[in-house]
Design an enzyme around this catalytic site. Sequence first.
Site, PDB file in Angstrom:
ATOM      1  N   HIS A  37      15.860  59.424  37.046  1.00  0.00           N
ATOM      2  CA  HIS A  37      16.997  59.605  37.949  1.00  0.00           C
ATOM      3  C   HIS A  37      17.511  61.039  37.851  1.00  0.00           C
ATOM      4  O   HIS A  37      18.441  61.320  37.088  1.00  0.00           O
ATOM      5  CB  HIS A  37      18.117  58.618  37.596  1.00  0.00           C
ATOM      6  CG  HIS A  37      17.714  57.186  37.734  1.00  0.00           C
ATOM      7  ND1 HIS A  37      16.964  56.532  36.769  1.00  0.00           N
ATOM      8  CD2 HIS A  37      17.940  56.276  38.717  1.00  0.00           C
ATOM      9  CE1 HIS A  37      16.763  55.287  37.149  1.00  0.00           C
ATOM     10  NE2 HIS A  37      17.336  55.104  38.324  1.00  0.00           N
ATOM     11  N   HIS A  77      21.860  55.052  34.077  1.00  0.00           N
ATOM     12  CA  HIS A  77      20.585  55.453  34.673  1.00  0.00           C
ATOM     13  C   HIS A  77      20.435  56.972  34.687  1.00  0.00           C
ATOM     14  O   HIS A  77      19.333  57.499  34.640  1.00  0.00           O
ATOM     15  CB  HIS A  77      20.470  54.897  36.104  1.00  0.00           C
ATOM     16  CG  HIS A  77      21.604  55.299  37.001  1.00  0.00           C
ATOM     17  ND1 HIS A  77      22.798  54.623  37.031  1.00  0.00           N
ATOM     18  CD2 HIS A  77      21.732  56.316  37.886  1.00  0.00           C
ATOM     19  CE1 HIS A  77      23.608  55.194  37.898  1.00  0.00           C
ATOM     20  NE2 HIS A  77      22.982  56.225  38.437  1.00  0.00           N
ATOM     21  N   PRO A 126      23.003  48.335  32.398  1.00  0.00           N
ATOM     22  CA  PRO A 126      23.565  47.448  33.428  1.00  0.00           C
ATOM     23  C   PRO A 126      24.896  48.010  33.915  1.00  0.00           C
ATOM     24  O   PRO A 126      25.812  48.230  33.114  1.00  0.00           O
ATOM     25  CB  PRO A 126      23.755  46.121  32.674  1.00  0.00           C
ATOM     26  CG  PRO A 126      22.790  46.183  31.531  1.00  0.00           C
ATOM     27  CD  PRO A 126      22.738  47.625  31.134  1.00  0.00           C
ATOM     28  N   GLY A 170      27.929  52.510  41.690  1.00  0.00           N
ATOM     29  CA  GLY A 170      27.419  51.206  41.274  1.00  0.00           C
ATOM     30  C   GLY A 170      28.289  50.548  40.224  1.00  0.00           C
ATOM     31  O   GLY A 170      28.491  49.330  40.247  1.00  0.00           O
ATOM     32  N   ASN A 199      29.625  59.967  45.177  1.00  0.00           N
ATOM     33  CA  ASN A 199      28.632  60.663  46.002  1.00  0.00           C
ATOM     34  C   ASN A 199      28.099  59.800  47.137  1.00  0.00           C
ATOM     35  O   ASN A 199      27.220  60.222  47.886  1.00  0.00           O
ATOM     36  CB  ASN A 199      27.476  61.198  45.142  1.00  0.00           C
ATOM     37  CG  ASN A 199      26.725  60.095  44.410  1.00  0.00           C
ATOM     38  OD1 ASN A 199      26.601  58.971  44.897  1.00  0.00           O
ATOM     39  ND2 ASN A 199      26.209  60.419  43.223  1.00  0.00           N
ATOM     40  N   HIS A 282      17.900  60.000  44.029  1.00  0.00           N
ATOM     41  CA  HIS A 282      18.637  59.163  43.089  1.00  0.00           C
ATOM     42  C   HIS A 282      17.737  58.628  41.982  1.00  0.00           C
ATOM     43  O   HIS A 282      18.048  58.783  40.799  1.00  0.00           O
ATOM     44  CB  HIS A 282      19.288  57.980  43.824  1.00  0.00           C
ATOM     45  CG  HIS A 282      19.894  56.960  42.908  1.00  0.00           C
ATOM     46  ND1 HIS A 282      21.148  57.106  42.366  1.00  0.00           N
ATOM     47  CD2 HIS A 282      19.422  55.781  42.424  1.00  0.00           C
ATOM     48  CE1 HIS A 282      21.420  56.067  41.593  1.00  0.00           C
ATOM     49  NE2 HIS A 282      20.391  55.249  41.615  1.00  0.00           N
ATOM     50  N   ARG A 377      37.557  23.335  16.790  1.00  0.00           N
ATOM     51  CA  ARG A 377      38.392  24.383  17.404  1.00  0.00           C
ATOM     52  C   ARG A 377      39.746  24.452  16.701  1.00  0.00           C
ATOM     53  O   ARG A 377      40.293  25.531  16.481  1.00  0.00           O
ATOM     54  CB  ARG A 377      38.561  24.148  18.900  1.00  0.00           C
ATOM     55  CG  ARG A 377      39.264  22.838  19.245  1.00  0.00           C
ATOM     56  CD  ARG A 377      39.654  22.740  20.705  1.00  0.00           C
ATOM     57  NE  ARG A 377      40.216  21.434  20.997  1.00  0.00           N
ATOM     58  CZ  ARG A 377      41.132  21.202  21.940  1.00  0.00           C
ATOM     59  NH1 ARG A 377      41.580  22.190  22.673  1.00  0.00           N
ATOM     60  NH2 ARG A 377      41.580  19.984  22.156  1.00  0.00           N
ATOM     61  N   SER A 404      43.727  26.142  24.141  1.00  0.00           N
ATOM     62  CA  SER A 404      42.547  25.286  24.001  1.00  0.00           C
ATOM     63  C   SER A 404      41.546  25.846  23.008  1.00  0.00           C
ATOM     64  O   SER A 404      40.881  25.101  22.296  1.00  0.00           O
ATOM     65  CB  SER A 404      41.866  25.114  25.363  1.00  0.00           C
ATOM     66  OG  SER A 404      42.685  24.389  26.251  1.00  0.00           O
ATOM     67  N   GLU A 440      36.179  36.490  31.803  1.00  0.00           N
ATOM     68  CA  GLU A 440      35.248  36.316  30.690  1.00  0.00           C
ATOM     69  C   GLU A 440      34.285  37.490  30.551  1.00  0.00           C
ATOM     70  O   GLU A 440      34.006  37.940  29.431  1.00  0.00           O
ATOM     71  CB  GLU A 440      34.449  35.014  30.858  1.00  0.00           C
ATOM     72  CG  GLU A 440      35.260  33.745  30.755  1.00  0.00           C
ATOM     73  CD  GLU A 440      35.881  33.317  32.071  1.00  0.00           C
ATOM     74  OE1 GLU A 440      36.550  32.265  32.095  1.00  0.00           O
ATOM     75  OE2 GLU A 440      35.694  34.043  33.082  1.00  0.00           O
ATOM     76  N   HIS A 490      34.817  23.657  23.274  1.00  0.00           N
ATOM     77  CA  HIS A 490      34.491  22.616  24.247  1.00  0.00           C
ATOM     78  C   HIS A 490      32.982  22.607  24.480  1.00  0.00           C
ATOM     79  O   HIS A 490      32.483  22.880  25.554  1.00  0.00           O
ATOM     80  CB  HIS A 490      35.262  22.818  25.545  1.00  0.00           C
ATOM     81  CG  HIS A 490      36.756  22.715  25.370  1.00  0.00           C
ATOM     82  ND1 HIS A 490      37.463  23.545  24.515  1.00  0.00           N
ATOM     83  CD2 HIS A 490      37.674  21.876  25.918  1.00  0.00           C
ATOM     84  CE1 HIS A 490      38.746  23.227  24.559  1.00  0.00           C
ATOM     85  NE2 HIS A 490      38.902  22.209  25.391  1.00  0.00           N
ATOM     86  N   ASP A 498      36.871  16.291  32.157  1.00  0.00           N
ATOM     87  CA  ASP A 498      36.714  17.385  33.121  1.00  0.00           C
ATOM     88  C   ASP A 498      35.374  17.322  33.852  1.00  0.00           C
ATOM     89  O   ASP A 498      35.196  17.962  34.892  1.00  0.00           O
ATOM     90  CB  ASP A 498      36.852  18.736  32.421  1.00  0.00           C
ATOM     91  CG  ASP A 498      38.303  19.169  32.282  1.00  0.00           C
ATOM     92  OD1 ASP A 498      39.162  18.577  32.963  1.00  0.00           O
ATOM     93  OD2 ASP A 498      38.578  20.086  31.497  1.00  0.00           O
ATOM     94  N   HIS A 502      32.191  21.394  33.670  1.00  0.00           N
ATOM     95  CA  HIS A 502      32.727  22.039  32.482  1.00  0.00           C
ATOM     96  C   HIS A 502      31.956  21.696  31.211  1.00  0.00           C
ATOM     97  O   HIS A 502      32.306  22.175  30.133  1.00  0.00           O
ATOM     98  CB  HIS A 502      34.199  21.643  32.291  1.00  0.00           C
ATOM     99  CG  HIS A 502      35.153  22.399  33.162  1.00  0.00           C
ATOM    100  ND1 HIS A 502      34.947  22.563  34.523  1.00  0.00           N
ATOM    101  CD2 HIS A 502      36.315  23.045  32.879  1.00  0.00           C
ATOM    102  CE1 HIS A 502      35.949  23.261  35.034  1.00  0.00           C
ATOM    103  NE2 HIS A 502      36.790  23.571  34.057  1.00  0.00           N
TER     104      HIS A 502
END
Length: 699
Positions: A37, A77, A126, A170, A199, A282, A377, A404, A440, A490, A498, A502
């Site tokens: 690149h 990249h 990524p 990106g 750009n 690119h 938990r 929870s 998340e 969970h 649920d 879930h």
Amino acid sequence: MTDTFKAPEGWTDLDKRAVDTVRVLAADAVEKVGNGHPGTAISLAPAAYLLYQDVMRHDPTDPDWLGRDRFVLSAGHSSLTQYIQLYLGGFGLELEDIEGLRTWGSKTPGHPENFHTKGVEITTGPLGQGISSAVGMAMAQRRERGLLDPEAAPGTSPFDHFTYVIASDGDLQEGVSSEASSLAGTQKLGNLIVLWDDNEISIEGDTSIAFTEDTTARYEAYGWDVRTVDWTQGGESYLEDVAALKAEILEAQKVTDKPTFIRLRTVIGWPIPELAGSHSVHGAKLGSDAVAGLKEAIGFDPEKSFQVDEDVLARTRSLAERAATAKSEWDEGYQAWRSANPERATLLDRLVARELPEGFAEAFPAFEADEKGIATRAASGKILAELAPVMPELWGGSADLAGSNNTTMKGEPSFLPEEYSSEQFAGDEYGRTLHFGIREHGMGAILSGISLHGLTRPYGGTFFQFADYMRGAVRLASLMKVPATYVWTHDSIGLGEDGPTHQPVEHLAAYRAIPNLSIVRPADANETAQAWKALLERDSGPVGLILSRQAMPTFDRSEYAGADGLAKGAYVMKEASSGTPQVILIGTGSEVQYAAEAQKQLEAEGIATRLVSMPSVEWFDEQDEEYKESVLPSAVTARVSVEAGIAMPWYRFLGAHGRAVSLEHYGASADAKTLFREYGFTPEAVIAAAKESLAAAGA
């Protein structure tokens, strides 16, 4: 300096020549390997040079210096944007490393890797991950300051520094960056400065086909300080006004209550004749004619490759001298801080060394045997409460599921600007309880940034089903071996009413498939305590702590082996009465109770049965062959695995004669007790599977 280049005060013709050297090195490196690149590295050369040579506080002779600014190339990249600066600045790369771009064994892989190349803070690739993790770095810096030097005025502490980011179109299109950027605005992270290379080009060409919103207005709505530097002069001409960019960065440094977003309008690949502004520059080599044209346009010999003038390199390598002066000034303040704060200095030394505190081992509660038991938990929440006063570096929260996930340390203030405190959660800028919101993926990336910053140990929680929303960040953390902890609760159909949307079914198998990620699913409260203890002692690689919603029996450890066997991934929880088993039952999590009851009944029938708890396949795989053979002797081929998920991970332990008590379909909406019974998670089902396996083994 020229009609198309305006340098900041103090720059010389050598600095301009160095910027142009960056351009030809980027073109030559991609041309040599045949892929890569080049375009962004060429047009962003002035901005990258400005950051590395003139703005950031860092030391090429000590890339891990505690007082350094952080740099994140979110546009991973364009790895040459960073590699060439590391070479010119003397961070450890040499010209042959630039020549070896993207080749086997080189220090310059296709995307920056922090575990591979000195001077790289984080692995990016990524899109969206870098800018999102940078939010975590900025949060970590503030938390660390709160632990070590909270009373200092802004900008006066040795623990004050900035995190700089170069982000691409990106990056800002990926949803994870929106999640993290929104939270950064709420957190008022004045130590975070992002340069957006606007750009208008991506792999498919002009971004107008998919990316048309007013991005600066979006960041203003997030609560950022937004600035624009337009090198395109509104499309009328092109002036690389580096002086203006530096001025905006310096102004951004003064904004302490907002992160800063600088929109830098550029033309990709400028000044390559005929190709500048084209998406063809690119992600592909330019071709010999274009490379020659670039060199001629900026006064380089088109017949030479990888040309670096000696005086240019001498100029850029003088960064070490300038850094030494800045470091000396910083150290003066740092030593004064140490003298004035001996207890905090002792804490800092421990955090830098990644040592566990005194009283660590004694902080973990022991849970009494209880047939009714407690959800793992809930046990985890009790453990965190006990660890809180012992480990100030341990902090975390949840993606809007704190009640929870049980991730809130009792009595600890929230990490947020004081004016955003709620009736439920009060806090301040140096608090401890993190609130990620329903984000998340952003949470996963932020946890990586916090951990990579170096001194603290973060955790973040959500339902295990929603781990899929953060999988990209989890995979990258696993690649980097970042010691972040994911509290995934969970964990099965035990979620109950649920329903199947879930209830994780394939998740245990899917996450065990990620290299370097440890999945730990404790069988009771005491295994949960040992899981926390082990992962903190290991301090290597991310851990998914898989916890139940429903209560599970707390095993009587006078009858069963001590839960500390969890640290080895699997252990003989109860031996066969004869000492030599005919069949082995292997359970995890809430299903161990069914295997334990089945063992008793099989023993009553005269079938010698060993009970094995295997909370972590990954940790068991790390053990030597002698230990693994002691737990799962190869001579015993009658085996049963018991886990409320698909059986895919278990077949290598079961062999030809083994049987799996598993769940190979989605769940339903009902109470947990009904679901486990209806789907065959009972002692009777385990006994039947054991007898089938015994018959298959000819026993």
